[in-house]
Design a protein around this motif. Structure first.
Motif, PDB file in Angstrom:
ATOM      1  N   GLU A 746       0.834  -1.204   0.000  1.00  0.00           N
ATOM      2  CA  GLU A 746       0.000   0.000   0.000  1.00  0.00           C
ATOM      3  C   GLU A 746       0.871   1.257   0.000  1.00  0.00           C
ATOM      4  O   GLU A 746       0.617   2.214  -0.746  1.00  0.00           O
ATOM      5  N   GLU A 747       1.899   1.274   0.867  1.00  0.00           N
ATOM      6  CA  GLU A 747       2.802   2.416   0.918  1.00  0.00           C
ATOM      7  C   GLU A 747       3.545   2.588  -0.414  1.00  0.00           C
ATOM      8  O   GLU A 747       3.765   3.718  -0.885  1.00  0.00           O
ATOM      9  N   ILE A 748       3.918   1.460  -1.021  1.00  0.00           N
ATOM     10  CA  ILE A 748       4.635   1.503  -2.301  1.00  0.00           C
ATOM     11  C   ILE A 748       3.755   2.118  -3.385  1.00  0.00           C
ATOM     12  O   ILE A 748       4.191   2.982  -4.168  1.00  0.00           O
ATOM     13  N   PHE A 749       2.468   1.677  -3.451  1.00  0.00           N
ATOM     14  CA  PHE A 749       1.564   2.208  -4.461  1.00  0.00           C
ATOM     15  C   PHE A 749       1.331   3.701  -4.267  1.00  0.00           C
ATOM     16  O   PHE A 749       1.254   4.468  -5.229  1.00  0.00           O
ATOM     17  N   ARG A 750       1.186   4.119  -2.971  1.00  0.00           N
ATOM     18  CA  ARG A 750       0.981   5.542  -2.704  1.00  0.00           C
ATOM     19  C   ARG A 750       2.199   6.366  -3.146  1.00  0.00           C
ATOM     20  O   ARG A 750       2.068   7.434  -3.738  1.00  0.00           O
ATOM     21  N   MET A 751       3.410   5.811  -2.870  1.00  0.00           N
ATOM     22  CA  MET A 751       4.632   6.506  -3.276  1.00  0.00           C
ATOM     23  C   MET A 751       4.743   6.576  -4.800  1.00  0.00           C
ATOM     24  O   MET A 751       5.101   7.618  -5.364  1.00  0.00           O
ATOM     25  N   ALA A 752       4.387   5.481  -5.472  1.00  0.00           N
ATOM     26  CA  ALA A 752       4.440   5.466  -6.940  1.00  0.00           C
ATOM     27  C   ALA A 752       3.463   6.477  -7.523  1.00  0.00           C
ATOM     28  O   ALA A 752       3.769   7.196  -8.493  1.00  0.00           O
ATOM     29  N   GLN A 753       2.260   6.545  -6.921  1.00  0.00           N
ATOM     30  CA  GLN A 753       1.267   7.512  -7.394  1.00  0.00           C
ATOM     31  C   GLN A 753       1.760   8.941  -7.182  1.00  0.00           C
ATOM     32  O   GLN A 753       1.591   9.809  -8.048  1.00  0.00           O
ATOM     33  N   SER A 754       2.390   9.191  -6.023  1.00  0.00           N
ATOM     34  CA  SER A 754       2.921  10.515  -5.720  1.00  0.00           C
ATOM     35  C   SER A 754       4.002  10.918  -6.710  1.00  0.00           C
ATOM     36  O   SER A 754       4.027  12.056  -7.208  1.00  0.00           O
ATOM     37  N   ILE A 755       4.884   9.968  -7.012  1.00  0.00           N
ATOM     38  CA  ILE A 755       5.959  10.245  -7.971  1.00  0.00           C
ATOM     39  C   ILE A 755       5.382  10.524  -9.351  1.00  0.00           C
ATOM     40  O   ILE A 755       5.814  11.435 -10.076  1.00  0.00           O
ATOM     41  N   GLY A 756       4.336   9.759  -9.730  1.00  0.00           N
ATOM     42  CA  GLY A 756       3.702   9.961 -11.026  1.00  0.00           C
ATOM     43  C   GLY A 756       3.073  11.338 -11.151  1.00  0.00           C
ATOM     44  O   GLY A 756       3.200  11.998 -12.192  1.00  0.00           O
ATOM     45  N   LEU A 757       2.382  11.778 -10.078  1.00  0.00           N
ATOM     46  CA  LEU A 757       1.774  13.112 -10.093  1.00  0.00           C
ATOM     47  C   LEU A 757       2.830  14.202 -10.201  1.00  0.00           C
ATOM     48  O   LEU A 757       2.657  15.196 -10.919  1.00  0.00           O
ATOM     49  N   GLU A 758       3.967  13.981  -9.498  1.00  0.00           N
ATOM     50  CA  GLU A 758       5.042  14.977  -9.542  1.00  0.00           C
ATOM     51  C   GLU A 758       5.649  15.059 -10.935  1.00  0.00           C
ATOM     52  O   GLU A 758       5.986  16.147 -11.426  1.00  0.00           O
ATOM     53  N   MET A 759       5.786  13.913 -11.579  1.00  0.00           N
ATOM     54  CA  MET A 759       6.332  13.906 -12.940  1.00  0.00           C
ATOM     55  C   MET A 759       5.408  14.654 -13.908  1.00  0.00           C
ATOM     56  O   MET A 759       5.877  15.394 -14.786  1.00  0.00           O
ATOM     57  N   LYS A 760       4.074  14.450 -13.747  1.00  0.00           N
ATOM     58  CA  LYS A 760       3.125  15.162 -14.607  1.00  0.00           C
ATOM     59  C   LYS A 760       3.208  16.661 -14.386  1.00  0.00           C
ATOM     60  O   LYS A 760       3.155  17.464 -15.336  1.00  0.00           O
ATOM     61  N   PHE A 761       3.339  17.060 -13.115  1.00  0.00           N
ATOM     62  CA  PHE A 761       3.433  18.477 -12.781  1.00  0.00           C
ATOM     63  C   PHE A 761       4.678  19.108 -13.422  1.00  0.00           C
ATOM     64  O   PHE A 761       4.619  20.190 -14.022  1.00  0.00           O
ATOM     65  N   LEU A 762       5.819  18.386 -13.306  1.00  0.00           N
ATOM     66  CA  LEU A 762       7.064  18.899 -13.886  1.00  0.00           C
ATOM     67  C   LEU A 762       6.967  18.993 -15.406  1.00  0.00           C
ATOM     68  O   LEU A 762       7.507  19.923 -16.023  1.00  0.00           O
ATOM     69  N   ARG A 763       6.245  18.049 -16.000  1.00  0.00           N
ATOM     70  CA  ARG A 763       6.090  18.077 -17.454  1.00  0.00           C
ATOM     71  C   ARG A 763       5.292  19.306 -17.875  1.00  0.00           C
ATOM     72  O   ARG A 763       5.602  19.960 -18.871  1.00  0.00           O
ATOM     73  N   ARG A 764       4.225  19.603 -17.115  1.00  0.00           N
ATOM     74  CA  ARG A 764       3.414  20.781 -17.421  1.00  0.00           C
ATOM     75  C   ARG A 764       4.232  22.065 -17.265  1.00  0.00           C
ATOM     76  O   ARG A 764       4.148  22.995 -18.069  1.00  0.00           O
ATOM     77  N   GLU A 765       5.069  22.091 -16.180  1.00  0.00           N
ATOM     78  CA  GLU A 765       5.885  23.283 -15.922  1.00  0.00           C
ATOM     79  C   GLU A 765       6.840  23.533 -17.093  1.00  0.00           C
ATOM     80  O   GLU A 765       7.029  24.659 -17.537  1.00  0.00           O
ATOM     81  N   ARG A 766       7.452  22.450 -17.554  1.00  0.00           N
ATOM     82  CA  ARG A 766       8.398  22.602 -18.666  1.00  0.00           C
ATOM     83  C   ARG A 766       7.684  23.055 -19.930  1.00  0.00           C
ATOM     84  O   ARG A 766       8.197  23.856 -20.705  1.00  0.00           O
ATOM     85  N   GLY A 767       6.453  22.509 -20.121  1.00  0.00           N
ATOM     86  CA  GLY A 767       5.676  22.915 -21.290  1.00  0.00           C
ATOM     87  C   GLY A 767       5.324  24.378 -21.248  1.00  0.00           C
ATOM     88  O   GLY A 767       5.381  25.083 -22.266  1.00  0.00           O
ATOM     89  N   ALA A 768       5.020  24.889 -20.041  1.00  0.00           N
ATOM     90  CA  ALA A 768       4.664  26.311 -19.883  1.00  0.00           C
ATOM     91  C   ALA A 768       5.852  27.192 -20.182  1.00  0.00           C
ATOM     92  O   ALA A 768       5.723  28.256 -20.811  1.00  0.00           O
ATOM     93  N   VAL A 769       7.050  26.717 -19.750  1.00  0.00           N
ATOM     94  CA  VAL A 769       8.266  27.512 -19.976  1.00  0.00           C
ATOM     95  C   VAL A 769       8.572  27.592 -21.465  1.00  0.00           C
ATOM     96  O   VAL A 769       8.944  28.632 -22.004  1.00  0.00           O
ATOM     97  N   VAL A 770       8.384  26.470 -22.132  1.00  0.00           N
ATOM     98  CA  VAL A 770       8.683  26.419 -23.569  1.00  0.00           C
ATOM     99  C   VAL A 770       7.773  27.361 -24.341  1.00  0.00           C
ATOM    100  O   VAL A 770       8.195  28.106 -25.224  1.00  0.00           O
ATOM    101  N   THR A 771       6.461  27.334 -23.991  1.00  0.00           N
ATOM    102  CA  THR A 771       5.541  28.204 -24.699  1.00  0.00           C
ATOM    103  C   THR A 771       5.754  29.653 -24.313  1.00  0.00           C
ATOM    104  O   THR A 771       5.503  30.535 -25.091  1.00  0.00           O
TER     105      THR A 771
END
Length: 771
Positions: A746-771
């Motif tokens: 359960e802790e592993i899945f929560r950590m994986a989900q957290s990491i996934g959300l952070e990766m999506k956030f960073l991707r959006r941030e980079r996209g905003a910078v590029v535009t």
């Protein structure tokens, strides 16, 4: 007073073994033999001695003894003197019976009082392996000269005892001569004894005997044994009268030293140029050097010279000729030399068994028919040949023979059987042999570690290594095997590789080519390209293996630029690439999409380097063409392969068909794959995915139904995570998709989900910078 005829018959009967020696006889002959001095016949004695010496020079010792005995049988004992007795003792050639009889005669006649006779008697006992008698006689002598001391010194078999006796000579004030120095120097083999040899050399320089050829030859041998090549060369150069032994000592010394084979060849050529006499030692050393240096043409010329000088059929020369031709990959000529041999010893047969592995078992049987008894080296070569050819039945028979003849007690033979059973994938038998070993050396441990590693039992390989280092000091091959196991095992933590690395540095083995290449490869396979690069950059000696390993590492990581740069550097340094090097180059070209460059490299491998392409090379070309969408060229290339398409290249082509949606070609390739490997799930899955992408769900369902009907199961994919060895386990934790078996899932899945959300956030941030 003349000895009575009946009394002389008594002397003859004792001398020729017809009566035993008694104290009464001894006293009688000591008294009666004085009569011989009354009739001096010096001219006759000189003539007899001359005849005896002439026979000895013709190596006809029996003739010399017959002359001596004839004088005694004829009652002419007064026609022999102390010189006659000394010559007769030499003529015995170590025969215990004849020598003992003449010793008895010397005592009866009083000749034993002559120092020359006493020395000859001691020399006889030394040569007839009765050293204790010689030593007893020496200790009982009231007067000894230098020859007496030298005679006993030459009789010692143990080096330590011989050096101790030489020191006793020195303390007793005996003046050393050339014979003393030559004999004493021959005992100096170990480092401590070498120091004594250096002291002898200093004394030689003081007394002016260093120029004596026999002494110089002994010094040359001493310095080669002590790894002092420069000193040996200096002694050789200072010899004014070099003989055949001097040249042979240099040539054989160079060969035995290792790494001086060219010097050995040049010395032999100079020896021939100076018209020195050649013998079997000259030829064996020179031919051996040609073999080490792969100088085939020169080896052939020396072979011709052996024929011209009559040494072609000398057993040691023939043996080394077989070895030389085999090292130059001219097995046919090696066989011809062997077949022409009149007298074959165990070395001849053993060498041929190692050379002609295909017929090794047949040769071994012929060897036994020839009544030549094998040794441990014979079995090592035979077992290796059986292992290479995977002759399981013959291997079991040879193992039984070795048990019966007690050869399995030889550690090196047992080690060979461990390797053999590892090659046969009979790991239980491999372990049984290891466990029965009474004296395990590091080679035994290495054989077991390597056996586990090559049979993909990587955890056992690591555990065996950890046990080995508690009993023996590991060598480069130990680390090579265990690092190979760690590199290949996804389930073993890389931390164990890092621990091995630390141990390697501690032992000072980090600059060893075998160890460095193994470390580099281990880090590369475990994804640590930076560590691989660091190991490569720190290497003092780069080899074909190490260069190929770093190129392969970068190829696995898709770093095309680094791969090509390293390959050009490899070529600049004159390091010849092998088939694995080209495999890495083709892989890098395929992943980068450099199709034309890949095809050019493939042609270069075949035409310039004469390397026969393997199935892996063909697969790389098919994968390269497929990735680039050149499917028709890829299929045509597959159809042109001489040995036919292999599983991996068809899988590559099928994968490319799936990517580019070529259903017709995919169907042809899939059918071929299923025909080759009906239970392999890969082809079913790829075709199913292709149909799914095209929305052909009926075909997807039909294909999955077929898989279920034939019992084909999709292999589960695993991932691994290093859990920091919390429970002391050697392994990392493995898990598959949707795996809930871990207690902290359960802790592993929560950590994986957290990491996934952070990766999506960073991707959006980079996209905003590029535009």
């Amino acid at each position: 007073m003349i000895m009575r005829q009946k009394d002389f018959k008594t002397l003859n009967s004792i001398l020729f073994g017809q009566r035993s020696i008694t104290c009464k006889n001894l006293n009688f002959f000591r008294h009666e033999y004085q009569a011989f001095d009354d009739i001096p016949q010096k001219n006759n004695i000189a003539s007899i001695n001359h005849s005896m010496l002439a026979s000895l020079k013709r190596t006809h010792g029996f003739e010399a003894l017959d002359i001596f005995r004839k004088q005694l049988r004829l009652g002419c004992a007064n026609n022999v003197n102390e010189v006659s007795v000394a010559i007769a003792l030499k003529a015995c050639n170590g025969d215990p019976k004849s020598g003992s009889q003449i010793h008895g005669f010397a005592i009866f006649s009083g000749f034993d009082s002559f120092i020359t006779v006493s020395n000859s008697i001691m020399n006889f006992y030394c040569k007839s392996c009765q050293f204790d008698k010689a030593l007893d006689m020496f200790e009982s002598m009231s007067y000894r000269d230098t020859v007496s001391w030298n005679t006993i010194l030459s009789g010692f078999k143990e080096r330590v005892e011989g050096i101790s006796f030489a020191r006793r000579m020195n303390s007793n004030g005996v003046v050393f001569d050339a014979v003393t120095y030559t004999t004493a120097l021959s005992f100096c083999l170990d480092p401590e004894e070498t120091l004594f040899g250096l002291q002898l050399h200093s004394r030689l320089l003081k007394c002016g005997l260093h120029g004596e050829v026999f002494v110089g030859n002994a010094l040359i041998t001493l310095y080669f044994r002590s790894d002092k090549v420069g000193e040996a060369e200096r002694v050789f150069e200072e010899l004014s009268n070099k003989d055949m032994v001097s040249w042979n000592a240099m040539i054989s010394g160079y060969v035995q030293q290792g790494g001086y084979d060219l010097e050995a060849i040049l010395a032999f050529l100079e020896m021939v140029k100076q018209v020195m006499k050649l013998d079997h030692v000259s030829f064996t050393s020179a031919i051996s050097a040609c073999g080490h240096e792969r100088k085939l043409e020169l080896g052939r010329q020396i072979h011709g010279l052996t024929v011209k000088t009559g040494y072609e059929n000398h057993v040691s020369v023939s043996n080394v000729l077989i070895s030389m031709y085999s090292k130059c990959d001219i097995v046919g000529d090696a066989k011809l030399v062997f077949e022409k041999m009149d007298d074959r010893n165990v070395i001849s047969w053993t060498t041929m068994i190692s050379v002609d592995e295909e017929n090794a078992v047949l040769l071994f049987n012929k060897m036994r028919q020839d009544e030549v008894y094998p040794n441990d080296v014979t079995f090592i070569g035979l077992i290796h040949a059986i292992s290479v050819q995977s002759l399981v039945e013959q291997g079991l028979m040879v193992h039984g023979f070795c048990i019966k003849t007690n050869f399995c007690s030889e550690t090196n033979v047992a080690n060979s059987f461990i390797t053999m059973y590892a090659n046969f994938v009979l790991t239980e038998d491999m372990v049984k042999i290891f466990e029965k070993l009474e004296d395990r050396d590091i080679v035994s441990w290495n054989a077991l570690i390597s056996g586990y590693s090559q049979n993909e039992r990587h955890k056992e390989a690591l555990l065996t290594f950890l046990s080995a280092i508690t009993e023996s000091l590991p060598n480069p091959f130990s680390f090579g095997s265990v690092l190979s196991a760690i590199g290949a095992a996804e389930a073993i933590s890389i931390k164990h590789g890092q621990r091995c690395h630390s141990y390697i540095i501690k032992l000072g083995l980090h600059n060893d080519p075998i160890v460095s290449a193994a470390l580099l490869d281990m880090y590369a396979k475990r994804g640590s390209i930076s560590e691989s690069t660091r190991v490569f950059n720190e290497m003092t000696q780069r080899t074909q293996v190490s260069c190929t390993a770093i190129i392969s590492a970068h190829a696995r990581h898709g770093d095309y630029e680094s791969v090509m740069g390293l390959f050009k550097e490899m070529e600049r340094e004159g390091i010849k690439p092998d088939s694995i090097t080209f495999l890495a180059l083709l892989t890098a070209c395929g992943r980068k999409g450099m199709v034309d460059m890949g095809l050019e490299i493939f042609d270069k491998m075949v035409k310039d380097h004469l390397i026969e392409p393997s199935q892996e090379h063909y697969s790389c070309i098919v994968d390269m063409l497929g990735r680039a969408g050149r499917l028709k060229e890829a299929e045509e290339f597959v159809n042109r392969i001489p040995s036919g398409p292999g599983l991996s290249m068809l899988q590559s082509l099928l994968g490319a068909c799936k990517i580019y949606g070529n259903e017709d070609m995919a169907k042809r390739v899939s059918d071929a794959l299923i025909g080759m490997e009906p239970m392999e799930s890969g082809s079913y899955v790829l075709m199913s995915n292709l149909y799914a992408e095209k929305g052909q769900w009926e075909k997807v369902a039909k294909l999955r139904k077929r898989m279920r009907g034939e019992g084909v199961k999709k292999e589960i994919g695993f991932s691994w995570v290093d859990v920091r060895d919390v429970d002391g386990s050697l392994c990392m934790y493995g898990f598959s998709s949707g795996d809930n078996s871990h207690p902290q899932s359960e802790e592993i899945f929560r950590m994986a989900q957290s990491i996934g959300l952070e990766m999506k956030f960073l991707r959006r941030e980079r996209g905003a910078v590029v535009t």
